[in-house]
Design a protein around this motif. Structure first.
Motif, short mmCIF file in Angstrom:
data_model
loop_
_atom_site.label_atom_id
_atom_site.label_comp_id
_atom_site.label_asym_id
_atom_site.label_seq_id
_atom_site.Cartn_x
_atom_site.Cartn_y
_atom_site.Cartn_z
N SER A 127 50.56 66.80 68.66
CA SER A 127 49.52 65.91 68.13
C SER A 127 49.76 65.60 66.66
N HIS A 128 49.59 66.60 65.83
CA HIS A 128 49.69 66.37 64.38
C HIS A 128 51.06 65.86 63.95
N HIS A 129 52.12 66.48 64.45
CA HIS A 129 53.47 66.09 64.02
C HIS A 129 53.83 64.68 64.44
N PHE A 164 53.10 84.24 66.17
CA PHE A 164 51.97 83.39 65.81
C PHE A 164 50.67 83.92 66.41
N ASN A 165 50.73 84.50 67.61
CA ASN A 165 49.54 85.01 68.29
C ASN A 165 48.98 86.27 67.65
N LEU A 166 49.71 86.84 66.70
CA LEU A 166 49.24 88.05 66.03
C LEU A 166 47.91 87.78 65.31
N GLY A 167 47.66 86.53 64.96
CA GLY A 167 46.43 86.18 64.27
C GLY A 167 45.28 85.89 65.20
N LEU A 168 45.41 86.24 66.49
CA LEU A 168 44.37 86.01 67.49
C LEU A 168 44.29 84.54 67.89
N TRP A 169 45.32 83.79 67.56
CA TRP A 169 45.39 82.39 67.92
C TRP A 169 46.35 82.26 69.10
N SER A 170 46.73 81.06 69.48
CA SER A 170 47.64 80.86 70.60
C SER A 170 48.75 79.90 70.20
N TYR A 171 50.00 80.36 70.27
CA TYR A 171 51.10 79.47 69.94
C TYR A 171 51.14 78.30 70.92
N ARG A 172 50.71 78.53 72.16
CA ARG A 172 50.70 77.47 73.18
C ARG A 172 49.72 76.37 72.80
N ASP A 173 48.54 76.77 72.34
CA ASP A 173 47.58 75.80 71.83
C ASP A 173 48.15 75.07 70.61
N PHE A 174 48.83 75.82 69.74
CA PHE A 174 49.36 75.25 68.51
C PHE A 174 50.49 74.27 68.81
N ARG A 175 51.21 74.51 69.89
CA ARG A 175 52.24 73.54 70.29
C ARG A 175 51.62 72.19 70.60
N VAL A 176 50.39 72.21 71.12
CA VAL A 176 49.70 70.97 71.41
C VAL A 176 49.10 70.38 70.15
N SER A 177 48.25 71.15 69.46
CA SER A 177 47.53 70.61 68.31
C SER A 177 48.45 70.28 67.15
N ASP A 193 45.44 62.61 65.69
CA ASP A 193 45.82 63.87 65.06
C ASP A 193 44.71 64.89 65.27
N LEU A 194 44.94 65.86 66.15
CA LEU A 194 43.94 66.86 66.48
C LEU A 194 43.64 67.77 65.30
N GLU A 195 44.59 67.92 64.37
CA GLU A 195 44.32 68.77 63.21
C GLU A 195 43.40 68.09 62.20
N ILE A 196 43.08 66.83 62.44
CA ILE A 196 42.04 66.15 61.67
C ILE A 196 40.72 66.24 62.43
N SER A 197 40.72 65.81 63.68
CA SER A 197 39.47 65.75 64.45
C SER A 197 38.89 67.12 64.74
N ALA A 198 39.73 68.15 64.90
CA ALA A 198 39.23 69.48 65.24
C ALA A 198 38.35 70.08 64.15
N PHE A 199 38.52 69.62 62.91
CA PHE A 199 37.72 70.15 61.81
C PHE A 199 36.38 69.43 61.66
N GLU A 200 36.23 68.29 62.31
CA GLU A 200 34.97 67.57 62.25
C GLU A 200 33.97 68.24 63.20
N PRO A 201 32.69 68.37 62.86
CA PRO A 201 32.01 67.84 61.67
C PRO A 201 31.92 68.80 60.50
#
Length: 451
Positions: A228-230, A211-224, A238-246
């Motif tokens: 959170s989202h699941h 997952f980190n190959l995309g310059l992201w963090s699987y550890r962060d994704f476990r949280v968000s 749900d952080l996958e809603i609020s994180a996109f605002e505004p």
């Protein structure tokens, strides 16, 4: 059934005052939801402020101290490290099948919680989710231990194809080979990140690091994503809603800014840079929060930066050429990933969003999961599509730790329980969800969910 006019006015007032959740007024408005960088660390901090876990772990209405158990946790220590100080009821219920786990809790019990749970969801023994989980537990006993590992083969194939074609973009001098390699490497990068999400929900394993190959963090994704989202899909938690605002507003609100009508165009402009933005947000916290590196950064955060190094070493080109080619691959892969994710299952006028009027303020958790998701007829049934387009989404939300190889075997018992409890399992087309996502970005009026 038409919306209740009185409810609409109350809902909009609640949203404006930000004192409670809109659909669940008995709950506190999430602390820190609309502040700062809206990242996973901030979300965990805010959740700890609201959950009444008293610095330990809360499950239902009791407080537990798992400090001595962290390193022995079968799923890996990270799950307990991340969730310390929060209510983990939903995670505990959906991540564990063995009834022995519930008996183990007695050993770590500290005291009863002082405050009501800041979650609307219930897990009654005779309710939909617990009844379905018992039935699924029996079905899992019938799954052959030596079954083919199709998901592992798909994951590994995508990963190695991405590496090979990424290097080809730098090594080849033929224009058409370079362009074909660029497209394939971008697509397989996005698909690798999507498919690796199957492994992020499980105990610690090497494939989750892809997952980190995309310059992201699987550890962060476990949280968000996982925590959170699941567990609280399409609610204010749900952080996958609020994180996109505004940038994008998916919850229905009257006070949406004028540019929501350009949401899809904004998504197309933002999605290519989302991987990089997530990396920069994470990096910037080193200067904002002094102990962030010690608490949250890990060695695997550099994995995404190894891809351009691999391209440089494997192809023999200059590092500058490898870096430029990698930027193109990363940005294109980011666009594909977020385009898939935003249209996967959760954004449609017929899907629950915080703001919609619900039939009960304390719904069964499993029933809510189905209200917040729609599956796709053109994705389910094909394991490759399921792995690369977030398929079998409803069952995956209900039982996130199960491998996607196993989920198709559960449909008979799942559909049987949906019929018995009148759970709202729905399927539609990918195109319908794509159009629905655009409609949700501009939707301002809340609605009453259909009976």
């Amino acid at each position: 059934m038409p919306p209740n006019t009185e409810y609409l006015e109350i809902a909009h007032q609640r949203a404006a005052e930000k004192k409670t959740h809109v659909s669940f007024p008995q709950l506190k408005y999430p602390s820190l939801r609309d502040e700062g960088l809206r990242d996973p660390v901030q979300w965990l901090t805010g959740k700890a402020m609201d959950d009444g876990a008293e610095g330990l772990w809360r499950i239902h209405n009791a407080i537990y101290d798992f400090e001595s158990f962290v390193d022995n946790h079968p799923g890996g220590s990270e799950w307990l490290e991340l969730t310390k100080g929060t209510d983990i009821t939903e995670a505990f219920e959906s991540h564990h099948f063995n009834p022995v786990v519930e008996k183990m809790l007695e050993k770590y019990y500290v005291k009863d919680a002082k405050t009501p749970r800041n979650s609307p969801f219930t897990f009654h023994e005779d309710g939909f989710y617990k009844s379905l989980k018992r039935a699924v537990r029996e079905e899992l006993k019938k799954v052959p231990k030596d079954r083919p590992k199709y998901c592992d083969r798909i994951m590994d194939g995508l990963f190695f194809t991405c590496l090979i074609t990424a290097a080809l973009t730098c090594w080849s001098k033929n224009y058409w080979v370079v362009m074909a390699s660029y497209l394939v490497s971008s697509l397989t990068l996005a698909w690798s990140v999507v498919a690796s999400h199957n492994y992020i929900h499980k105990k610690t394993n090497w494939r989750m690091y892809i997952f980190n190959l995309g310059l992201w963090s699987y550890r962060d994704f476990r949280v968000s994503h996982a925590l959170s989202h699941h567990l609280y899909p399409n609610t204010l938690m749900d952080l996958e809603i609020s994180a996109f605002e505004p940038i994008v507003f998916w919850n229905p609100r009257r006070d949406k800014p004028f540019y929501v009508y350009l949401s899809f165009l904004i998504e197309c402009l933002f999605f290519p840079f989302a991987f990089i933005v997530n990396f920069l947000k994470r990096f910037s916290r080193n200067f904002i929060q002094k102990d962030f590196f010690k608490k949250h950064y890990r060695w695997h955060d550099v994995i995404g930066l190894l891809l351009p190094v691999w391209m440089w070493v494997a192809s023999g080109c200059t590092f500058y050429e490898a870096f430029v080619n990698w930027l193109w691959i990363n940005c294109t892969g980011s666009f594909i990933f977020f385009l898939i994710g935003s249209n996967a299952a959760h954004h449609h006028p017929k899907i629950f969003k915080d703001g919609d009027q619900v039939r009960t303020e304390t719904p069964d958790w499993g029933m809510h999961e189905l209200e917040a998701v729609m599956d796709r007829t053109d994705i389910n049934g094909n394991i490759f599509k399921v792995m690369t387009f977030f398929g079998d989404h409803a069952l995956h939300h209900l039982f996130p730790t199960l491998d996607h190889d196993v989920l198709p075997r559960l449909y008979p018992v799942f559909l049987e329980h949906c019929e018995k409890f009148k759970a709202n399992f729905r399927m539609t087309s990918s195109f319908d969800l794509f159009i629905g996502q655009i409609k949700m970005a501009v939707k301002k009026d809340v609605s009453l969910l259909d009976e």
